[in-house]
Scaffold this active site. Structure first.
Site, PDB file in Angstrom:
ATOM      1  CE  LYS A 102      -3.191   3.309   0.929  1.00 25.12           C
ATOM      2  NZ  LYS A 102      -2.068   4.395   1.114  1.00 25.12           N
ATOM      3  CD  GLU A 119      11.449   5.808   9.756  1.00 29.06           C
ATOM      4  OE1 GLU A 119      10.687   6.596  10.091  1.00 29.06           O
ATOM      5  OE2 GLU A 119      12.225   5.772   8.529  1.00 29.06           O
ATOM      6  CB  CYS A 179      11.107  10.248  10.329  1.00 28.95           C
ATOM      7  SG  CYS A 179       9.410  10.194   9.849  1.00 28.95           S
ATOM      8  CD  GLU A 187       8.207  13.867  12.117  1.00 27.07           C
ATOM      9  OE1 GLU A 187       9.115  13.216  11.718  1.00 27.07           O
ATOM     10  OE2 GLU A 187       7.174  13.380  12.442  1.00 27.07           O
TER      11      GLU A 187
END
Length: 503
Positions: free
Chosen positions: A181, A256, A290, A389
């Site tokens: 996906k 992750e 990230c 973030e």
């Protein structure tokens, strides 16, 4: 493969060896973030489509055409695929730049290394040995590695091919079937990659693709009872929900997730190298990674000079058309993402952070989702800008006093994915690295990946590891085989007065 990209690109579903539309017929637009224009159509899978793909993958696994294939032959197919991939790299560079807006210089540098990932895991499949375990008594005990079954690979928009390859290579090398996906925003290179896998000889049903929205196709895939492992790259909140859904079926997970990377610059390090390294860490991929250098921690004795030189460096980065080889910074992925980032910057200045450079939309770029490379300073470490973030071309500069202060600030976050230490003192480099609560630490560099090195984080940055032997082993389970070599069978129920061993 064709050598020219068509004007309109379709991303269909790939189920049981066939390209097909979603059962609902519904599609979604695929957008070029550099222009905002529609470049393709994405088949939006339903839960029913997901079930068809998983069932096909399970049939392929049960049939054993891939799972039971001699490992030498499986490795040959993966190496053949790597050769096909390498021969087609130029088209992958162009297609990924078109779809996610990264400068062509970045996609060229990143994607060119990916065939190596498939060769590495093919080699591991050929050479990874099982264990012989010494146990008490006349027994031979050894282990076998058993493929899990059907594995779900769910990737994000920022590095579509790299993130997919980190897990697809070991998943296939260990004999699993997969359902992929891709991000609904960047599905195009995944579709092209799967076509090459088929051409290389991967059997029907082993690789399947379900495109569509995460809340429908992604949720159905993560919670499907036949899925034995879910690999996901993305935000922490979504990753938590995926982990919970998988846990209900006792499926393994590799997640992750978010990060707030720390770049720690000590005053014994060369200033020019420090500025260049920090800029690379902060702005590669438009900061949409990230592991980006989201917090630049600078020793106070060099803080003022660093700010001035870093301002010049960041403001000189060339923003523009990502297909132009001279462009150094592309757009963020969407207008929604851009507005979220700009809102964070506004809140940051309202709470005391100062703007060093950037912070606005480039006036010369009238279309697309661009933001200037942005640097904020005097940012309180505990503030939103110091903790959360951003996922855009934004970094914050924070001063520290000494080694202990740097470690304290770096570790004071919910995340623990990646950090870097920049110093000429070898002992300090090892000492600080050993005290950082991050899954990956680079010394005098940043954002380095190799198929042999484990990739993953601590704390809210996720669980499990991609790449390396660790990843290879996590796509299988150990079976222990114990053989009685004595040639005798104990009569447990004999009344002979002998002391018998139960276990």
């Amino acid at each position: 493969m064709d050598t020219a990209l068509p004007n309109h690109l379709n991303a269909q579903l790939f189920i049981d060896g066939e390209w097909t539309d979603a059962e609902s017929g519904r599609t979604m637009d695929v957008v070029n973030p550099a222009t905002g224009g529609v470049i393709g159509a994405l088949a939006a899978a339903t839960a029913g489509d997901v079930d068809r793909a998983v069932q096909a993958a399970q049939r392929a696994f049960d049939g054993g055409a891939w799972r039971d294939m001699p490992v030498q032959q499986r490795a040959r197919i993966l190496n053949r695929f790597a050769d096909l991939f390498e021969a087609d790299l130029e088209q992958f560079y162009k297609l990924e730049t078109l779809n996610n807006g990264r400068p062509i210089s970045e996609t060229r540098a990143q994607i060119s290394r990916l065939p190596q990932f498939y060769r590495y895991f093919a080699a591991l499949a050929l050479t990874r040995r099982s264990d012989v375990i010494p146990i008490e008594g006349p027994y031979l005990c050894y282990t076998q590695r058993v493929a899990l079954g059907v594995v779900a690979l769910m990737t994000s928009f920022n590095h579509p091919l790299m993130i997919l390859s980190k897990s697809l290579a070991p998943a296939l090398a260990t004999g699993n079937s997969v359902v992929i996906k891709a991000s609904e925003q960047t599905p195009l290179t995944t579709v092209r990659l799967v076509r090459l896998l088929v051409e290389a000889g991967v059997p029907k049903g082993v690789v399947n693709v379900v495109n569509g929205e995460g809340r429908e196709a992604g949720a159905a895939l993560a919670s499907h009872p036949l899925i034995r492992k879910v690999v996901f790259t993305g935000g922490t909140d979504v990753g938590r929900s995926i982990g919970e859904a998988a846990a209900r079926n006792f499926a393994l997970t590799t997640l992750e997730l978010g990060g707030k990377g720390a770049v720690i610059l000590f005053d014994d390090f060369d200033m020019e190298r420090a500025v260049n390294g920090a800029a690379f860490a902060a702005f590669i991929g438009a900061g949409q990674t990230c592991v980006c250098g989201a917090r630049i921690l600078v020793q106070r004795s060099m803080y003022a000079e660093f700010l001035e030189r870093f301002r010049v460096k960041a403001s000189g980065i060339r923003v523009g058309d990502p297909t132009d080889p001279k462009t150094q910074l592309g757009p963020v992925i969407s207008e929604r993402s851009r507005q979220r980032i700009l809102a964070m910057l506004e809140r940051g200045t309202q709470t005391g952070a100062k703007l060093l450079t950037g912070g606005t939309v480039p006036q010369a770029l009238k279309t697309g989702f661009f933001i200037e490379p942005t640097v904020m300073y005097d940012v309180p470490p505990e503030s939103e800008m110091g903790q959360d973030e951003v996922f855009g071309p934004v970094t914050v500069v924070i001063p520290f006093d000494d080694e202990a202060d740097a470690i304290r600030i770096a570790n004071a976050t919910q995340f623990g994915l990646a950090a870097s230490v920049w110093t000429q003192d070898v002992a300090r480099a090892h000492r600080v690295a050993s005290k950082l609560e991050f899954g990956m630490v680079w010394v005098n560099d940043h954002h380095r990946l190799d198929p042999a090195s484990p990739w993953g984080g601590f704390k809210n940055s996720g669980v499990g590891r991609e790449t390396g032997i660790e990843s290879f082993d996590q796509f299988s389970e150990p079976r222990a085989v114990t053989v009685n070599t004595s040639g005798k069978t104990v009569d447990w129920y004999a009344d002979d007065g002998e002391l018998k061993r139960l276990n």
